[in-house]
Design a protein around this motif. Structure first.
Motif, mmCIF file in Angstrom:
data_model
loop_
_atom_site.group_PDB
_atom_site.id
_atom_site.type_symbol
_atom_site.label_atom_id
_atom_site.label_comp_id
_atom_site.label_asym_id
_atom_site.label_seq_id
_atom_site.Cartn_x
_atom_site.Cartn_y
_atom_site.Cartn_z
ATOM 1 N N GLU A 287 -3.747 9.560 -3.073
ATOM 2 C CA GLU A 287 -5.086 9.012 -2.905
ATOM 3 C C GLU A 287 -5.792 9.672 -1.721
ATOM 4 O OE1 GLU A 287 -4.771 4.829 -2.419
ATOM 5 O OE2 GLU A 287 -3.674 4.499 -4.298
ATOM 6 N N LYS A 288 -7.110 9.501 -1.657
ATOM 7 C CA LYS A 288 -7.878 10.011 -0.525
ATOM 8 C C LYS A 288 -7.590 9.157 0.707
ATOM 9 C CE LYS A 288 -12.570 11.115 0.997
ATOM 10 N NZ LYS A 288 -12.159 12.433 1.503
ATOM 11 N N ASP B 91 -7.882 6.901 3.724
ATOM 12 C CA ASP B 91 -8.838 5.852 4.095
ATOM 13 C C ASP B 91 -8.411 5.289 5.447
ATOM 14 O OD1 ASP B 91 -10.491 3.706 4.425
ATOM 15 O OD2 ASP B 91 -10.177 2.862 2.423
ATOM 16 N N LEU C 257 0.850 -1.188 0.000
ATOM 17 C CA LEU C 257 0.000 0.000 0.000
ATOM 18 C C LEU C 257 0.883 1.234 0.000
ATOM 19 C CD1 LEU C 257 -2.603 -1.081 2.734
ATOM 20 C CD2 LEU C 257 -2.810 -1.330 0.257
ATOM 21 N N PRO D 5 5.244 2.439 3.888
ATOM 22 C CA PRO D 5 4.182 1.769 3.123
ATOM 23 C C PRO D 5 3.473 0.727 3.978
ATOM 24 C CG PRO D 5 6.331 0.970 2.444
ATOM 25 C CD PRO D 5 6.588 2.122 3.364
ATOM 26 N N HIS E 113 -5.058 3.306 6.092
ATOM 27 C CA HIS E 113 -4.004 4.296 6.330
ATOM 28 C C HIS E 113 -4.027 4.757 7.780
ATOM 29 C CE1 HIS E 113 -5.258 5.359 1.939
ATOM 30 N NE2 HIS E 113 -4.540 4.251 1.982
ATOM 31 N N VAL F 288 4.042 9.443 2.171
ATOM 32 C CA VAL F 288 4.003 8.104 2.752
ATOM 33 C C VAL F 288 5.270 7.910 3.569
ATOM 34 C CG1 VAL F 288 3.881 5.627 2.301
ATOM 35 C CG2 VAL F 288 2.618 7.223 0.845
ATOM 36 N N THR G 13 -6.193 14.454 1.346
ATOM 37 C CA THR G 13 -5.411 13.698 0.373
ATOM 38 C C THR G 13 -4.078 13.286 0.993
ATOM 39 O OG1 THR G 13 -6.400 14.921 -1.459
ATOM 40 C CG2 THR G 13 -4.356 13.743 -1.916
ATOM 41 N N VAL G 14 -3.658 12.067 0.734
ATOM 42 C CA VAL G 14 -2.359 11.592 1.211
ATOM 43 C C VAL G 14 -1.263 12.241 0.363
ATOM 44 C CG1 VAL G 14 -0.872 9.578 1.521
ATOM 45 C CG2 VAL G 14 -3.324 9.410 1.994
ATOM 46 N N PRO H 192 -0.149 4.813 -0.895
ATOM 47 C CA PRO H 192 -1.320 5.581 -1.335
ATOM 48 C C PRO H 192 -1.075 7.068 -1.592
ATOM 49 C CG PRO H 192 -1.372 5.333 1.028
ATOM 50 C CD PRO H 192 -0.117 4.649 0.570
ATOM 51 N N GLU H 193 0.128 7.453 -1.937
ATOM 52 C CA GLU H 193 0.375 8.873 -2.173
ATOM 53 C C GLU H 193 -0.512 9.383 -3.310
ATOM 54 O OE1 GLU H 193 4.112 11.976 -2.925
ATOM 55 O OE2 GLU H 193 4.456 9.845 -2.548
#
Length: 210
Positions: free
Chosen positions: A139-140, A142, A134, A168, A146, A165, A161-162, A136-137
């Motif tokens: 991404e919204k 979660d 994972l 990971p 996250h 990171v 927003t991410v 998630p840079e």
């Protein structure tokens, strides 16, 4: 039978005839009650059979789901332990300065390549067993996958927003082995779901009508 023949019957004959009629009537009633009882028992047996069939189907589904989960998540604990090994390999690689990598001799570079190949081989083996990385840079955020470590003021991206990171995360199937540790944007424009509906202009005519 003539009236004379009827008159000639003895009281015993009349009683026997009457008893025979009563037995016949009683036999019909008894047969009807037996039929009703059998129909009721038949319905009860049908209902019981349907219940047993439904229970067996539910048991079959639960067993199939348990078997599937056992296959999918049997390596979860082992994979979680291997993540710390992968982290240590990555830390070892990141701890080497770029100047040292460039100025190192062939043996030192081969060592670095070996550590890097070991890390990638381990992650590839985990992925073959259903473990996914994972990162998630962009991404919204979660909360199910996250873990927010800090907030980053950034008006150029939507809030939540991410944007960074730190570490990971990893998941196996639909479960999280380790959440991704991330930094989340703060202060940017709200997403469509977060935006509040602004009140429109006042309709003076509607207020008069009211």
């Amino acid at each position: 039978m003539s009236d004379q023949a009827k008159d000639e019957r003895t009281p015993e004959d009349m009683e026997a005839t009457q008893a025979s009629g009563e037995r016949a009537e009683g036999g019909v009633d008894g047969d009807y009650e037996a039929l009703v009882r059998l129909l009721k028992e038949n319905e009860e047996l049908k209902d019981r059979a349907l219940r047993v069939a439904a229970e067996m189907e539910n048991l079959r589904r639960r067993t199939a789901r348990d078997v599937q989960d056992a296959r999918a998540y049997a390596v979860a604990n082992f994979a979680r332990d291997m993540l710390s090994v992968s982290d240590n390999l990555r830390r070892a690689l990141d701890a080497i300065p770029a100047e040292a990598k460039a100025a190192g001799d062939a043996g030192f570079k081969s060592l670095i390549e070996g550590v890097d190949l070991t890390e990638r081989a381990m992650l590839s083996a985990l992925e073959r067993h259903g473990v996914k990385k994972l990162a998630p840079e962009g991404e919204k955020f979660d909360p199910n996958f996250h873990q927010a470590m800090f907030e980053v003021p950034n008006p150029e991206v939507p809030a939540g927003t991410v944007v960074q990171v730190v570490q990971p995360g990893y998941s196996i199937g639909e479960r999280v082995l380790r959440p991704a540790m991330v930094g989340v944007a703060k202060g940017g424009p709200k997403t469509a779901t977060e935006a509040k509906v602004e009140p429109g202009p006042v309709n003076e005519q509607a207020e008069k009508d009211a």
